[in-house]
Scaffold this motif. Structure first.
Motif, PDB file in Angstrom:
ATOM      1  N   GLU A  26       0.819  -1.214   0.000  1.00 27.26           N
ATOM      2  CA  GLU A  26       0.000   0.000   0.000  1.00 27.26           C
ATOM      3  C   GLU A  26       0.848   1.258   0.000  1.00 27.26           C
ATOM      4  OE1 GLU A  26      -3.839  -0.455   2.489  1.00 27.26           O
ATOM      5  OE2 GLU A  26      -2.314  -1.703   3.428  1.00 27.26           O
ATOM      6  N   GLY A  27       1.869   1.269   0.820  1.00 31.79           N
ATOM      7  CA  GLY A  27       2.728   2.434   0.903  1.00 31.79           C
ATOM      8  C   GLY A  27       2.197   3.492   1.842  1.00 31.79           C
ATOM      9  N   HIS A  28       3.084   4.336   2.276  1.00 28.57           N
ATOM     10  CA  HIS A  28       2.743   5.365   3.252  1.00 28.57           C
ATOM     11  C   HIS A  28       3.759   6.493   3.111  1.00 28.57           C
ATOM     12  CE1 HIS A  28       1.644   7.187   7.073  1.00 28.57           C
ATOM     13  NE2 HIS A  28       2.908   7.170   7.410  1.00 28.57           N
ATOM     14  N   ASP A  29       3.282   7.705   3.097  1.00 26.30           N
ATOM     15  CA  ASP A  29       4.177   8.851   3.051  1.00 26.30           C
ATOM     16  C   ASP A  29       4.575   9.197   4.482  1.00 26.30           C
ATOM     17  OD1 ASP A  29       3.795   8.981   0.304  1.00 26.30           O
ATOM     18  OD2 ASP A  29       2.069  10.317   0.511  1.00 26.30           O
ATOM     19  N   GLY A  30       5.859   9.174   4.753  1.00 25.46           N
ATOM     20  CA  GLY A  30       6.324   9.496   6.094  1.00 25.46           C
ATOM     21  C   GLY A  30       7.088   8.345   6.701  1.00 25.46           C
ATOM     22  N   GLU A  31       7.267   8.416   8.015  1.00 27.07           N
ATOM     23  CA  GLU A  31       8.036   7.397   8.723  1.00 27.07           C
ATOM     24  C   GLU A  31       7.276   6.081   8.776  1.00 27.07           C
ATOM     25  OE1 GLU A  31       9.818   8.180  12.487  1.00 27.07           O
ATOM     26  OE2 GLU A  31      10.030  10.308  12.028  1.00 27.07           O
ATOM     27  N   HIS A  32       8.050   5.003   8.818  1.00 29.50           N
ATOM     28  CA  HIS A  32       7.481   3.669   8.957  1.00 29.50           C
ATOM     29  C   HIS A  32       7.856   3.098  10.321  1.00 29.50           C
ATOM     30  CE1 HIS A  32       7.537   4.155   4.572  1.00 29.50           C
ATOM     31  NE2 HIS A  32       6.484   3.369   4.607  1.00 29.50           N
ATOM     32  N   ARG A  33       6.953   2.338  10.876  1.00 26.98           N
ATOM     33  CA  ARG A  33       7.221   1.609  12.109  1.00 26.98           C
ATOM     34  C   ARG A  33       7.306   0.135  11.773  1.00 26.98           C
ATOM     35  NH1 ARG A  33       2.390   5.114  14.152  1.00 26.98           N
ATOM     36  NH2 ARG A  33       1.801   4.270  12.162  1.00 26.98           N
ATOM     37  N   GLU A  34       8.231  -0.560  12.411  1.00 24.91           N
ATOM     38  CA  GLU A  34       8.436  -1.980  12.153  1.00 24.91           C
ATOM     39  C   GLU A  34       7.419  -2.815  12.940  1.00 24.91           C
ATOM     40  OE1 GLU A  34      10.823  -3.373  10.084  1.00 24.91           O
ATOM     41  OE2 GLU A  34      11.348  -1.340   9.481  1.00 24.91           O
ATOM     42  N   ALA A  35       6.871  -3.833  12.277  1.00 22.42           N
ATOM     43  CA  ALA A  35       5.916  -4.741  12.908  1.00 22.42           C
ATOM     44  C   ALA A  35       6.131  -6.136  12.343  1.00 22.42           C
ATOM     45  CB  ALA A  35       4.487  -4.273  12.655  1.00 22.42           C
ATOM     46  N   ALA A  36       5.557  -7.115  13.010  1.00 19.74           N
ATOM     47  CA  ALA A  36       5.642  -8.499  12.552  1.00 19.74           C
ATOM     48  C   ALA A  36       4.346  -9.215  12.897  1.00 19.74           C
ATOM     49  CB  ALA A  36       6.824  -9.210  13.199  1.00 19.74           C
ATOM     50  N   VAL A  37       3.993 -10.179  12.076  1.00 17.46           N
ATOM     51  CA  VAL A  37       2.820 -11.014  12.324  1.00 17.46           C
ATOM     52  C   VAL A  37       3.241 -12.475  12.218  1.00 17.46           C
ATOM     53  CG1 VAL A  37       1.146  -9.305  11.528  1.00 17.46           C
ATOM     54  CG2 VAL A  37       2.077 -10.976   9.901  1.00 17.46           C
ATOM     55  N   LEU A  38       2.493 -13.341  12.883  1.00 15.90           N
ATOM     56  CA  LEU A  38       2.744 -14.775  12.795  1.00 15.90           C
ATOM     57  C   LEU A  38       1.721 -15.401  11.858  1.00 15.90           C
ATOM     58  CD1 LEU A  38       4.520 -17.112  13.785  1.00 15.90           C
ATOM     59  CD2 LEU A  38       2.738 -17.584  15.483  1.00 15.90           C
ATOM     60  N   VAL A  39       2.217 -15.957  10.777  1.00 15.33           N
ATOM     61  CA  VAL A  39       1.393 -16.721   9.836  1.00 15.33           C
ATOM     62  C   VAL A  39       1.483 -18.167  10.325  1.00 15.33           C
ATOM     63  CG1 VAL A  39       1.020 -17.341   7.422  1.00 15.33           C
ATOM     64  CG2 VAL A  39       1.961 -15.085   8.006  1.00 15.33           C
ATOM     65  N   ALA A  40       0.558 -18.527  11.221  1.00 14.35           N
ATOM     66  CA  ALA A  40       0.595 -19.818  11.904  1.00 14.35           C
ATOM     67  C   ALA A  40      -0.215 -20.848  11.116  1.00 14.35           C
ATOM     68  CB  ALA A  40       0.060 -19.684  13.319  1.00 14.35           C
ATOM     69  N   ILE A  41       0.491 -21.814  10.551  1.00 17.76           N
ATOM     70  CA  ILE A  41      -0.111 -22.872   9.745  1.00 17.76           C
ATOM     71  C   ILE A  41      -0.245 -24.113  10.617  1.00 17.76           C
ATOM     72  CG2 ILE A  41       0.228 -24.359   7.734  1.00 17.76           C
ATOM     73  CD1 ILE A  41       1.943 -22.040   6.546  1.00 17.76           C
ATOM     74  N   THR A  42      -1.441 -24.683  10.659  1.00 18.43           N
ATOM     75  CA  THR A  42      -1.656 -25.860  11.497  1.00 18.43           C
ATOM     76  C   THR A  42      -1.142 -27.113  10.800  1.00 18.43           C
ATOM     77  OG1 THR A  42      -3.923 -26.071  10.660  1.00 18.43           O
ATOM     78  CG2 THR A  42      -3.614 -24.885  12.741  1.00 18.43           C
ATOM     79  N   ASP A  43      -0.501 -27.959  11.577  1.00 15.92           N
ATOM     80  CA  ASP A  43       0.116 -29.182  11.076  1.00 15.92           C
ATOM     81  C   ASP A  43      -0.936 -30.288  11.003  1.00 15.92           C
ATOM     82  OD1 ASP A  43       1.941 -31.030  10.231  1.00 15.92           O
ATOM     83  OD2 ASP A  43       2.970 -31.223  12.156  1.00 15.92           O
TER      84      ASP A  43
END
Length: 191
Positions: A26-43
């Motif tokens: 998407e993009g954003h004008d200005g500063e970016h903040r770092e984030a993370a998500v867990l893509v948890a796939i069930t076995d």
């Protein structure tokens, strides 16, 4: 080759041409903040994907379907942040996650540079959503959300601009925005 094996292989390959050229960032004008998500796939033989539904009364992203995740705190990397957030939001024990790798980062319109951390977790975990953040969690079939036939391109006006986004509908739930875009990115890697 199983779907989990295909994902593992795809995460080690170069992204398809043009993937990071802006079509699904998407993009954003200005500063970016770092984030993370867990893509948890069930076995399981037909793997699923764990998703949360945020509470309806939250200040941001109320009621939205999302991966467990959030900001990367000082001293953390994407993996440790994603695992911490999954533990905070769902009670997911980080020791149960078998890491497969990191998928393509995604920059949101709200200024977050999100790293999806992909991991396999045991099926049928007894997860308990954090009532301060999460109203519900559910498992959706992984092959369903990764199938381009189920990824609908939509448009809407946001902050005075026409924006295009993806939406995946499953059993009355709408997976859209950054969550859907990260799934589209992953499915493109598998193509």
């Amino acid at each position: 080759m199983s779907l989990i094996e295909r994902i593992t292989l795809a995460l080690t390959a170069e992204p398809p041409h043009g993937l990071l050229a802006g079509d699904l960032i998407e993009g954003h004008d200005g500063e970016h903040r770092e984030a993370a998500v867990l893509v948890a796939i069930t076995d399981r033989p037909n793997p699923g994907l764990l998703l949360t539904q945020r509470r309806d009364d939250l200040r941001t992203h109320a009621g939205q379907i999302a991966f467990p995740g959030g900001r990367i705190d000082e001293g953390e990397d994407a993996v440790s942040a994603a695992l911490r957030e999954a533990q905070e939001e769902l009670g997911l024990n980080p020791a149960l996650a078998r890491l497969l790798g990191e998928a393509d980062p995604y920059c949101t319109v709200t200024g977050y540079w999100v790293t999806p951390v992909v991991a396999v977790v045991p099926a049928d975990l007894d997860l308990v959503p954090n009532p301060e953040e999460v109203s519900d969690w559910f498992e959706v079939p992984l092959d369903f959300v990764l199938d381009p036939a189920n990824q609908r391109q939509m448009t809407a006006d946001y902050q005075g601009r026409r924006r295009t986004y993806y939406r995946i509908d499953w059993q009355g739930r709408q997976i859209w925005g950054a969550t859907a875009a990260m799934l589209v990115n992953l499915s493109r890697r598998l193509a």
